[in-house]
Scaffold this motif. Structure first.
Motif, PDB file in Angstrom:
ATOM      1  N   GLN A   1       5.184  -6.369   4.144  1.00 15.33           N
ATOM      2  CA  GLN A   1       4.782  -5.097   3.486  1.00 15.33           C
ATOM      3  C   GLN A   1       5.693  -4.175   3.811  1.00 15.33           C
ATOM      4  O   GLN A   1       6.471  -3.340   3.216  1.00 15.33           O
ATOM      5  N   GLU A   2       6.325  -4.071   5.389  1.00 15.27           N
ATOM      6  CA  GLU A   2       7.158  -3.193   5.567  1.00 15.27           C
ATOM      7  C   GLU A   2       8.536  -3.252   4.878  1.00 15.27           C
ATOM      8  O   GLU A   2       9.107  -2.248   4.713  1.00 15.27           O
TER       9      GLU A   2
ATOM     10  N   ILE B   1      12.221  -1.537   0.494  1.00 16.59           N
ATOM     11  CA  ILE B   1      12.857  -1.733  -0.762  1.00 16.59           C
ATOM     12  C   ILE B   1      12.695  -0.485  -1.643  1.00 16.59           C
ATOM     13  O   ILE B   1      13.458  -0.042  -2.494  1.00 16.59           O
ATOM     14  N   LEU B   2      11.316  -0.018  -1.458  1.00 13.89           N
ATOM     15  CA  LEU B   2      10.720   1.054  -2.625  1.00 13.89           C
ATOM     16  C   LEU B   2      11.683   2.285  -2.087  1.00 13.89           C
ATOM     17  O   LEU B   2      12.012   3.228  -2.950  1.00 13.89           O
TER      18      LEU B   2
ATOM     19  N   VAL C   1       2.798   7.658  -1.598  1.00 20.07           N
ATOM     20  CA  VAL C   1       1.898   6.744  -1.461  1.00 20.07           C
ATOM     21  C   VAL C   1       0.603   7.043  -1.661  1.00 20.07           C
ATOM     22  O   VAL C   1      -0.047   7.883  -0.976  1.00 20.07           O
ATOM     23  N   LEU C   2      -0.024   6.679  -2.866  1.00 14.71           N
ATOM     24  CA  LEU C   2      -1.679   6.906  -2.938  1.00 14.71           C
ATOM     25  C   LEU C   2      -2.369   6.043  -2.525  1.00 14.71           C
ATOM     26  O   LEU C   2      -3.386   6.413  -2.045  1.00 14.71           O
ATOM     27  N   SER C   3      -1.986   4.603  -2.508  1.00 16.85           N
ATOM     28  CA  SER C   3      -2.711   3.905  -1.604  1.00 16.85           C
ATOM     29  C   SER C   3      -1.756   2.432  -1.610  1.00 16.85           C
ATOM     30  O   SER C   3      -0.900   2.252  -2.319  1.00 16.85           O
ATOM     31  N   ALA C   4      -2.159   1.647  -0.576  1.00 12.47           N
ATOM     32  CA  ALA C   4      -1.424   0.519  -0.326  1.00 12.47           C
ATOM     33  C   ALA C   4      -2.400  -0.628  -0.425  1.00 12.47           C
ATOM     34  O   ALA C   4      -3.482  -0.685   0.333  1.00 12.47           O
TER      35      ALA C   4
ATOM     36  N   ARG D   1      -0.551 -12.798   4.721  1.00  5.93           N
ATOM     37  CA  ARG D   1      -0.397 -11.622   3.946  1.00  5.93           C
ATOM     38  C   ARG D   1       0.814 -11.889   2.981  1.00  5.93           C
ATOM     39  O   ARG D   1       1.901 -11.912   3.282  1.00  5.93           O
ATOM     40  N   TYR D   2       0.577 -12.137   1.683  1.00  6.04           N
ATOM     41  CA  TYR D   2       1.664 -12.584   0.575  1.00  6.04           C
ATOM     42  C   TYR D   2       1.816 -11.373  -0.198  1.00  6.04           C
ATOM     43  O   TYR D   2       2.925 -10.965  -0.667  1.00  6.04           O
ATOM     44  N   LEU D   3       0.675 -10.648  -0.768  1.00  2.00           N
ATOM     45  CA  LEU D   3       0.495  -9.835  -1.673  1.00  2.00           C
ATOM     46  C   LEU D   3       0.661  -8.482  -1.350  1.00  2.00           C
ATOM     47  O   LEU D   3      -0.174  -8.088  -0.251  1.00  2.00           O
TER      48      LEU D   3
END
Ligand code: SAH
Length: 417
Positions: free
Chosen positions: A364-365, A370-371, A384-387, A404-406
């Motif tokens: 996730q990090e 990347i983003l 970020v509105l939500s993760a 955790r992949y997604l």
């Protein structure tokens, strides 16, 4: 096939390797194994299958599924200390597991939801077994050689534990190669499957093509993110990239989106997307709605070059896993940076990007990084509105972060001021 634990080969881990196993991490790499497996007479046992696992100080740790042909040689199926004397994998073992998982998962399923992941492989202590349930149709995949030995027990247990309408195997997957297995043809083991299987997700009706669709027929792991998109879509022009069978866009349409454009390169996926819209009473076939509900069979990258800034207020970007192997990670990071940058470029200030990565090899990090690069290149301030991540039935354990992949980020795009 049932193997009693008193006849099981034994193996010993290197000192220090027992700590993560005791904490519940299910994997041991080949270099973590000190000795074994050996049989009762102490002779090397060349097994693919169940082994008793001992720690560096010779204490019993649990039972594992062993395959020396994979770099992840050992996958723990139990860390219950009582299993040293009496552990059997047979029909009753699977019945108990399946029933336990069913009640654990049903408890937290959202209302009007009749499909879920019953078994999420190693994270649910059933290494190599994935099982998705659509109403009473069970669709499974076997990824590992040790689990592959229990196909009959799995099928018999499903028949005993539930009243299945059908049991389908979708082990037509290349990932089996890592365990020395071939991809298998799609097989209906029990019952009949005529056409698509209908189910509900958060009250939205869907068809899953369990025989011909991707994976087990539907991406159940985006349930929470699709709901989120529904909540954000009122009055918005929504672009659903990599739509598969249209899920995100359908939630948007049902929640008052002004326009929904659905893009995928797969013609059958888009056909089913249209069926899913019709199934929910959305009048995509009325001429006046042709522009409002648009289905485009195209390469996403080409499509993005054909539209203008501000054409859409909300873009969903859910590509296939770009990082399918470790040597592809750098390439994948570049591809994620580029596609996200292009989406950000196309949003006006206030626009929303719902962006996902299902590559297990990217954390996730890392995805957030990347983003950050994409936003920098696009010169946009992304809030970020939500993760979000996979829903709870795609079990993730604290001791097994690889599970955790997604990763899904809901970002609002603002111009710098
Ligand atoms: N968002 C979907 C799941 C996406 S799976 C859902 O909610 O169900 C990824 C999809 O991307 C697949 O349907 C695949 O056909 C499509 N795809 C892969 N590469 C593509 C490309 N270059 N252009 C368009 N679609 C692509």
């Amino acid at each position: 096939m049932a193997a009693m634990s008193n006849q099981m080969p034994k193996l010993w881990l290197r000192k220090g390797r027992e700590t993560p196993v005791l904490a519940g991490h299910p994997w041991v790499f080949s270099k973590g194994i000190e000795m074994g497996p050996v049989d009762e007479a102490g002779k090397p046992a060349r097994v693919v299958g169940l082994v008793k696992v001992y720690g560096g100080s010779k204490e019993f740790l649990g039972i594992g599924m062993y395959n020396p042909n994979n770099s992840i040689s050992l996958r723990m199926i139990s860390i219950n200390r009582n299993d040293e004397k009496d552990f059997k994998v047979d029909k009753d073992f699977f019945v108990k597991k399946f029933k336990g998982l069913e009640s654990a998962k049903k408890e937290f399923l959202p209302v009007e939801t009749t499909a879920y992941r019953l078994v999420n492989a190693d994270a649910d202590w059933l290494p190599g077994l994935i099982m998705d349930r659509y109403e009473n149709v069970f669709v499974f995949q076997i990824h590992t050689a040790a689990m592959d030995m229990y196909r009959e027990e799995i099928i018999d247990a499903l028949k005993k534990a539930f009243k299945p309408e059908a049991i389908v195997e979708r082990s037509d997957i290349d990932s089996r190669k890592a365990d020395g297995l071939q991809s298998l043809p799609v097989k209906i083991h029990y019952g009949k499957v005529e056409g698509n299987v209908e189910f509900l997700e958060n009250g939205v009706k869907f068809f899953a093509d369990v025989l011909g669709g991707q994976k087990t027929g539907f991406f159940l792991d985006q349930r929470d993110s699709r709901k989120k998109v529904g909540e954000l879509s009122r009055g918005k022009k929504v672009l659903n990239l990599f739509s598969y069978t249209g899920g995100f866009g359908l939630y948007a349409a049902l929640n008052g989106a002004e326009k929904v454009t659905t893009i995928d390169s797969s013609e059958p996926a888009l056909e089913l997307a249209q069926e899913n819209f019709r199934l929910n009473g959305i009048k995509i076939d009325d001429e006046k709605n042709f522009e409002k509900y648009d289905f485009v069979c195209a390469d996403v990258f080409d499509f993005l070059s054909s539209i203008n800034i501000g054409d859409y207020d909300l873009i969903v970007c859910d590509p296939p896993a770009f990082a399918k192997s470790n040597d592809k990670i750098d390439e994948a990071k570049k591809a994620y940076t580029s596609i996200n940058r292009r989406c950000m470029d196309l949003l006006k200030s206030g626009g929303i990007l719902v962006t996902c990565s299902c590559s297990g090899r990217i954390t996730q990090e890392e995805f957030r990084d990347i983003l950050k690069f994409s936003a920098g290149r696009s010169k946009k301030d992304m809030r970020v509105l939500s993760a979000l991540t996979q829903p709870f039935d795609h079990t993730e354990r604290v001791s097994f972060s690889e599970g955790r992949y997604l990763k899904t980020f809901v970002l609002q795009c603002l111009d710098h001021f």
